[in-house]
Design a protein around this motif. Structure first.
Motif, PDB file in Angstrom:
ATOM      1  N   UNK A 120       4.609   9.331  -9.916  1.00  0.00           N
ATOM      2  CA  UNK A 120       3.151   9.432  -9.811  1.00  0.00           C
ATOM      3  C   UNK A 120       2.602  10.452 -10.818  1.00  0.00           C
ATOM      4  N   UNK A 182       7.192  -0.443  -3.510  1.00  0.00           N
ATOM      5  CA  UNK A 182       5.908   0.131  -3.085  1.00  0.00           C
ATOM      6  C   UNK A 182       4.850  -0.960  -3.028  1.00  0.00           C
ATOM      7  N   UNK A 184       5.532  -4.106  -2.654  1.00  0.00           N
ATOM      8  CA  UNK A 184       6.026  -5.144  -1.756  1.00  0.00           C
ATOM      9  C   UNK A 184       7.014  -4.515  -0.770  1.00  0.00           C
TER      10      UNK A 184
ATOM     11  N   UNK B 119      -0.038   0.091 -12.156  1.00  0.00           N
ATOM     12  CA  UNK B 119       1.063   0.912 -11.621  1.00  0.00           C
ATOM     13  C   UNK B 119       0.511   2.229 -11.084  1.00  0.00           C
ATOM     14  N   UNK B 122      -1.047   1.694  -7.742  1.00  0.00           N
ATOM     15  CA  UNK B 122      -0.016   1.476  -6.709  1.00  0.00           C
ATOM     16  C   UNK B 122       0.623   2.789  -6.280  1.00  0.00           C
ATOM     17  N   UNK B 123       0.942   3.633  -7.284  1.00  0.00           N
ATOM     18  CA  UNK B 123       1.595   4.901  -6.957  1.00  0.00           C
ATOM     19  C   UNK B 123       0.624   5.821  -6.208  1.00  0.00           C
ATOM     20  N   UNK B 124      -0.617   5.865  -6.677  1.00  0.00           N
ATOM     21  CA  UNK B 124      -1.582   6.821  -6.123  1.00  0.00           C
ATOM     22  C   UNK B 124      -2.018   6.443  -4.709  1.00  0.00           C
ATOM     23  N   UNK B 126      -0.116   4.802  -2.473  1.00  0.00           N
ATOM     24  CA  UNK B 126       1.023   4.296  -1.712  1.00  0.00           C
ATOM     25  C   UNK B 126       1.030   4.714  -0.250  1.00  0.00           C
ATOM     26  N   UNK B 127       0.413   5.847   0.084  1.00  0.00           N
ATOM     27  CA  UNK B 127       0.414   6.226   1.504  1.00  0.00           C
ATOM     28  C   UNK B 127      -0.850   5.754   2.235  1.00  0.00           C
ATOM     29  N   UNK B 128      -1.934   5.492   1.503  1.00  0.00           N
ATOM     30  CA  UNK B 128      -3.203   5.129   2.161  1.00  0.00           C
ATOM     31  C   UNK B 128      -3.464   3.627   2.195  1.00  0.00           C
ATOM     32  N   UNK B 129      -2.698   2.871   1.433  1.00  0.00           N
ATOM     33  CA  UNK B 129      -3.027   1.477   1.183  1.00  0.00           C
ATOM     34  C   UNK B 129      -3.088   0.591   2.429  1.00  0.00           C
ATOM     35  N   UNK B 131      -1.786  -2.223   3.591  1.00  0.00           N
ATOM     36  CA  UNK B 131      -0.616  -2.934   3.086  1.00  0.00           C
ATOM     37  C   UNK B 131      -0.729  -4.450   3.241  1.00  0.00           C
ATOM     38  N   UNK B 135      -0.025  -7.350   0.396  1.00  0.00           N
ATOM     39  CA  UNK B 135       1.146  -8.206   0.544  1.00  0.00           C
ATOM     40  C   UNK B 135       0.744  -9.670   0.469  1.00  0.00           C
ATOM     41  N   UNK B 138       0.240 -10.579  -3.058  1.00  0.00           N
ATOM     42  CA  UNK B 138       1.456 -10.764  -3.831  1.00  0.00           C
ATOM     43  C   UNK B 138       2.206 -12.029  -3.416  1.00  0.00           C
ATOM     44  N   UNK B 139       2.094 -12.454  -2.149  1.00  0.00           N
ATOM     45  CA  UNK B 139       2.708 -13.721  -1.745  1.00  0.00           C
ATOM     46  C   UNK B 139       2.114 -14.864  -2.556  1.00  0.00           C
TER      47      UNK B 139
END
Lengths: 209, 209
Positions: A120, A182, A184, B119, B122-124, B126-129, B131, B135, B138-139
């Motif tokens: 990050x 992350x 997926x 990216x 996604x990294x920033x 990652x804890x609040x998303x 999900x 998902x 992305x499916x």
């Protein structure tokens, strides 16, 4: 009496030194925890100081700039990786078994809060970064990692550059897999990807390219 | 006259619709540019509106939450990738040549500001998303990508799951390589890493695992 005083001075100095060391570590811990829970956005000097339970001037004392603090995270990340692969189990058994254990241990490291925080930081600072400093850091890291890998795979005949490419390829795949998990979190068959990574590593260690 | 008025209404509606569309795109452009130049930290609603040259309420109108705005970046990233591999040159020649071109075109995409911003998001987050939403996104993406890859490699006998793993492995390697070139901008022999990636893809396409 003089002797006793002198002893006291020594022990006070020692205590201060230990405290200083631990304050530095606490600041790095706090930075990683803060990035993990609230993102890079939250990593202000004030909050890092709060989370580390030190004063803002202590943060300033240890890290004159934010770039220094981020470098410390990268350095710790590197040190933890080297510690993880400093494992006697990596020194015996068939090449395939050693490569497999190397990948499995590496993957454990790549899943850590420390490594995620490192990615990050890299992404967040990509346009502002003092590139020279970080590059020097990684040159040094590359040498240490190559030495460790030579100990683990003494039969490997690759020259330094080719060996560095094997390590980088493995690292690149595991970094990408980290980012993918992350995006997926339900990604299936992680074990399968790790086996592919191991097989590719074995092929590269055996065959100069 | 009635006709003329009606025509006017139609053309006004059309113009508004076009404007609406372009405001949305301008907001996404602004977000990507802002993240690229100043990092995720800078991506406040106010600044996105400024950079897009729209009002904050326009931003709010198009994206009720920040998560929606980030999803739009991911969606555009996916759409641009599909567009890039919608290339007739990918439909002829030997399997090896098609795989090579696929990797080279993909790599061009992975080096773009849009992918780097993706990216970083996604990294920033990652804890609040949220999900579930991501998902589902992305499916849907995975299905579209698999269709495209079947068109490019019609001789491939892999089932959907194995084919998805080939795509994911290639994607994982290129994502990792992207992150690595940010850490190490002087990384040598990028071509060599892309060739390794191509070779691995060819092996996977030919051999079910």
């Amino acid at each position: 009496m003089t002797k006793s005083r002198s002893n006291n001075v020594v022990s006070i100095k020692k205590a201060v030194k230990a405290d200083t060391g631990s304050a530095r570590e606490k600041i790095i811990d706090a930075l990683v925890a803060l990035i993990t829970e609230q993102g890079f956005v939250a990593a202000t000097n004030r909050r890092v100081a709060e989370w580390a339970e030190v004063s803002q001037s202590t943060v300033q004392y240890h890290f004159s700039t934010k770039a220094r603090m981020f470098e410390a995270v990268l350095q710790r990340c590197h040190a933890e990786f080297l510690q993880l692969v400093d494992n006697d189990a990596l020194l015996s058994g068939r090449l395939e078994a050693r490569a497999n254990l190397f990948v499995v241990l590496s993957w454990r490291h790549y899943q850590s809060a420390l490594y995620l925080a490192t990615i990050e930081i890299l992404m967040a600072t990509r346009s502002q970064r003092e590139i020279v400093t970080l590059t020097q850091l990684t040159d040094h890291q590359a040498v240490e990692q190559r030495q460790r890998i030579r100990e683990i795979f003494p039969e490997c005949q690759l020259d330094d550059r080719a060996l560095a490419e094997v390590l980088t390829s493995t690292h690149v795949f595991l970094t990408g897999l980290t980012v993918e998990t992350i995006l997926e979190p339900k990604l299936v068959n992680i074990g399968g990807y790790l086996r592919r990574c191991t097989r590719a590593m074995v092929v590269m260690l055996k065959t100069p390219v």
